[in-house]
Scaffold this motif. Structure first.
Motif, PDB file in Angstrom:
ATOM      1  N   ARG A 195      47.051   3.057  38.699  1.00 30.80           N
ATOM      2  CA  ARG A 195      48.443   2.634  38.827  1.00 30.80           C
ATOM      3  C   ARG A 195      48.778   1.741  37.638  1.00 30.80           C
ATOM      4  O   ARG A 195      48.077   0.759  37.385  1.00 30.80           O
ATOM      5  CB  ARG A 195      48.655   1.874  40.132  1.00 30.80           C
ATOM      6  CG  ARG A 195      48.597   2.747  41.385  1.00 30.80           C
ATOM      7  CD  ARG A 195      49.720   3.771  41.395  1.00 30.80           C
ATOM      8  NE  ARG A 195      49.738   4.547  42.618  1.00 30.80           N
ATOM      9  CZ  ARG A 195      50.462   4.235  43.680  1.00 30.80           C
ATOM     10  NH1 ARG A 195      51.205   3.134  43.673  1.00 30.80           N
ATOM     11  NH2 ARG A 195      50.454   5.008  44.745  1.00 30.80           N
ATOM     12  N   SER A 222      52.268   0.155  35.038  1.00 30.31           N
ATOM     13  CA  SER A 222      53.590  -0.447  35.231  1.00 30.31           C
ATOM     14  C   SER A 222      54.677   0.582  35.493  1.00 30.31           C
ATOM     15  O   SER A 222      55.682   0.280  36.143  1.00 30.31           O
ATOM     16  CB  SER A 222      53.954  -1.278  33.991  1.00 30.31           C
ATOM     17  OG  SER A 222      53.966  -0.464  32.823  1.00 30.31           O
ATOM     18  N   TRP A 223      54.506   1.812  34.979  1.00 33.65           N
ATOM     19  CA  TRP A 223      55.551   2.827  35.159  1.00 33.65           C
ATOM     20  C   TRP A 223      55.215   3.843  36.244  1.00 33.65           C
ATOM     21  O   TRP A 223      55.936   4.837  36.421  1.00 33.65           O
ATOM     22  CB  TRP A 223      55.844   3.536  33.840  1.00 33.65           C
ATOM     23  CG  TRP A 223      54.636   3.920  33.043  1.00 33.65           C
ATOM     24  CD1 TRP A 223      54.056   3.182  32.049  1.00 33.65           C
ATOM     25  CD2 TRP A 223      53.846   5.110  33.155  1.00 33.65           C
ATOM     26  NE1 TRP A 223      52.955   3.847  31.530  1.00 33.65           N
ATOM     27  CE2 TRP A 223      52.813   5.032  32.188  1.00 33.65           C
ATOM     28  CE3 TRP A 223      53.915   6.242  33.969  1.00 33.65           C
ATOM     29  CZ2 TRP A 223      51.860   6.035  32.017  1.00 33.65           C
ATOM     30  CZ3 TRP A 223      52.966   7.251  33.811  1.00 33.65           C
ATOM     31  CH2 TRP A 223      51.958   7.138  32.844  1.00 33.65           C
ATOM     32  N   SER A 224      54.143   3.636  37.001  1.00 33.06           N
ATOM     33  CA  SER A 224      53.816   4.533  38.108  1.00 33.06           C
ATOM     34  C   SER A 224      54.843   4.379  39.234  1.00 33.06           C
ATOM     35  O   SER A 224      55.273   3.267  39.547  1.00 33.06           O
ATOM     36  CB  SER A 224      52.420   4.231  38.656  1.00 33.06           C
ATOM     37  OG  SER A 224      51.424   4.460  37.681  1.00 33.06           O
ATOM     38  N   SER A 225      55.211   5.493  39.857  1.00 32.29           N
ATOM     39  CA  SER A 225      56.117   5.445  41.005  1.00 32.29           C
ATOM     40  C   SER A 225      55.377   4.882  42.213  1.00 32.29           C
ATOM     41  O   SER A 225      54.173   5.061  42.364  1.00 32.29           O
ATOM     42  CB  SER A 225      56.633   6.850  41.318  1.00 32.29           C
ATOM     43  OG  SER A 225      57.385   6.859  42.516  1.00 32.29           O
ATOM     44  N   PRO A 266      63.308   7.884  40.331  1.00 32.36           N
ATOM     45  CA  PRO A 266      62.252   7.157  39.612  1.00 32.36           C
ATOM     46  C   PRO A 266      62.808   6.441  38.385  1.00 32.36           C
ATOM     47  O   PRO A 266      63.914   6.739  37.912  1.00 32.36           O
ATOM     48  CB  PRO A 266      61.298   8.272  39.186  1.00 32.36           C
ATOM     49  CG  PRO A 266      62.177   9.474  39.045  1.00 32.36           C
ATOM     50  CD  PRO A 266      63.206   9.339  40.137  1.00 32.36           C
ATOM     51  N   LYS A 267      62.037   5.497  37.881  1.00 29.57           N
ATOM     52  CA  LYS A 267      62.410   4.819  36.639  1.00 29.57           C
ATOM     53  C   LYS A 267      62.417   5.822  35.489  1.00 29.57           C
ATOM     54  O   LYS A 267      61.701   6.828  35.525  1.00 29.57           O
ATOM     55  CB  LYS A 267      61.423   3.680  36.345  1.00 29.57           C
ATOM     56  CG  LYS A 267      61.477   2.536  37.338  1.00 29.57           C
ATOM     57  CD  LYS A 267      60.543   1.408  36.953  1.00 29.57           C
ATOM     58  CE  LYS A 267      59.083   1.806  37.105  1.00 29.57           C
ATOM     59  NZ  LYS A 267      58.168   0.657  36.881  1.00 29.57           N
ATOM     60  N   SER A 301      61.175   5.506  32.569  1.00 32.42           N
ATOM     61  CA  SER A 301      59.846   5.581  31.953  1.00 32.42           C
ATOM     62  C   SER A 301      58.908   6.466  32.775  1.00 32.42           C
ATOM     63  O   SER A 301      58.114   7.239  32.217  1.00 32.42           O
ATOM     64  CB  SER A 301      59.251   4.178  31.814  1.00 32.42           C
ATOM     65  OG  SER A 301      59.183   3.525  33.072  1.00 32.42           O
ATOM     66  N   THR A 302      59.007   6.383  34.092  1.00 34.54           N
ATOM     67  CA  THR A 302      58.173   7.213  34.959  1.00 34.54           C
ATOM     68  C   THR A 302      58.497   8.680  34.759  1.00 34.54           C
ATOM     69  O   THR A 302      57.600   9.526  34.629  1.00 34.54           O
ATOM     70  CB  THR A 302      58.403   6.841  36.442  1.00 34.54           C
ATOM     71  OG1 THR A 302      58.230   5.441  36.613  1.00 34.54           O
ATOM     72  CG2 THR A 302      57.437   7.584  37.339  1.00 34.54           C
ATOM     73  N   PHE A 345      57.187   9.982  31.305  1.00 33.52           N
ATOM     74  CA  PHE A 345      55.758  10.275  31.243  1.00 33.52           C
ATOM     75  C   PHE A 345      55.397  11.481  32.109  1.00 33.52           C
ATOM     76  O   PHE A 345      54.447  12.209  31.797  1.00 33.52           O
ATOM     77  CB  PHE A 345      54.946   9.048  31.660  1.00 33.52           C
ATOM     78  CG  PHE A 345      54.814   8.026  30.569  1.00 33.52           C
ATOM     79  CD1 PHE A 345      54.027   8.277  29.456  1.00 33.52           C
ATOM     80  CD2 PHE A 345      55.491   6.817  30.635  1.00 33.52           C
ATOM     81  CE1 PHE A 345      53.902   7.349  28.437  1.00 33.52           C
ATOM     82  CE2 PHE A 345      55.378   5.875  29.620  1.00 33.52           C
ATOM     83  CZ  PHE A 345      54.585   6.141  28.513  1.00 33.52           C
ATOM     84  N   ALA A 366      51.956   9.093  36.768  1.00 31.82           N
ATOM     85  CA  ALA A 366      53.366   8.883  37.105  1.00 31.82           C
ATOM     86  C   ALA A 366      53.567   8.849  38.617  1.00 31.82           C
ATOM     87  O   ALA A 366      54.515   8.233  39.114  1.00 31.82           O
ATOM     88  CB  ALA A 366      54.232   9.975  36.486  1.00 31.82           C
ATOM     89  N   ASN A 377      49.721   1.486  29.629  1.00 29.88           N
ATOM     90  CA  ASN A 377      50.070   0.634  30.782  1.00 29.88           C
ATOM     91  C   ASN A 377      51.370  -0.125  30.504  1.00 29.88           C
ATOM     92  O   ASN A 377      51.539  -0.711  29.476  1.00 29.88           O
ATOM     93  CB  ASN A 377      48.925  -0.356  31.050  1.00 29.88           C
ATOM     94  CG  ASN A 377      49.012  -0.906  32.443  1.00 29.88           C
ATOM     95  OD1 ASN A 377      50.084  -0.983  33.029  1.00 29.88           O
ATOM     96  ND2 ASN A 377      47.873  -1.300  32.972  1.00 29.88           N
TER      97      ASN A 377
END
Length: 215
Positions: free
Chosen positions: A10, A12-15, A23-24, A26-27, A30, A144, A215
């Protein structure tokens, strides 16, 4: 060591969950980036002419025994694998859908624009690079956490049950599929062996690199 990784990292950009319809950025980026690499790798394996993936060998073997088209059999295999998700408590997401769409498009792009090497050694090298690309791409999109493709979801579910390293679980899964396909009459090439024995470590390497540098 990356071969001992047991869980999807996990970052910082993981859902927070696979079933995330907002989702974000960034997520989502990726997820797409990883799936594009994944699809490029699958496509390069095909154009390398060094051997089909284990799941394609399985589809070919079933085709030789029951006569349905390989495309239809591939769909049936995907459905069967998704049904195996139920007892493994795996959840789909938008990544599960995009997995099929993006990978299919990238395979077509490779077939259209990437030439098959004329030299057999170059074909094997392209096959090896293809497996590495699939592994790195797989690692990125899995982190992600927006839903895995059928095979990756099966891998994650089996890992949770067995508590074995991801590289081991994926390797055993691919080798088993390849062996069944070969027994049924499917054609196994050097590229098939590279994929079966190499994809597990490559996915684990992808997860390690993402956790360390993205990360």
């Amino acid at each position: 060591m990356f071969l001992q990784i047991k869980n999807i990292p996990r970052v910082s950009w993981s859902s927070d969950k696979p079933l995330n319809l907002k989702p974000k950025i960034s997520t989502f980026f990726f997820l797409w980036f990883g799936l594009i690499l994944f699809g490029l790798g699958e496509g390069m394996l095909i154009v390398s002419a060094s051997g089909a993936s284990p799941w394609s060998v399985l589809a070919q073997g079933i085709f030789l025994n029951i006569g349905f088209s390989i495309g239809l059999i591939t769909i049936f295999i995907s459905i069967a694998v998704l049904l195996l998700w139920l007892p493994l408590k795996q959840k789909p997401g938008i990544g599960t859908i995009l997995n099929a769409l993006i990978i299919g498009v990238m395979i077509d792009v490779c077939i259209r624009y990437v030439p098959t090497p004329e030299n057999y050694i170059s074909q094997i090298l392209l096959g090896a690079f293809a497996v590495l690309t699939v592994g790195i791409g797989g690692g990125i999109y899995l982190v992600a956490n927006l839903g895995a493709g059928p095979r990756d979801g099966l891998m994650i579910g089996l890992q949770k049950i067995t508590n074995l390293p991801i590289a081991t679980v994926r390797g055993l899964l691919e080798i088993s599929v390849m062996s069944i396909g070969w027994y049924l009459g499917g054609t196994v090439g050097i590229g098939t062996l590279l994929f079966a024995f190499g994809i597990g470590p490559c996915v684990a390497l992808g997860l390690f690199l993402v956790n360390k540098f993205f990360n």
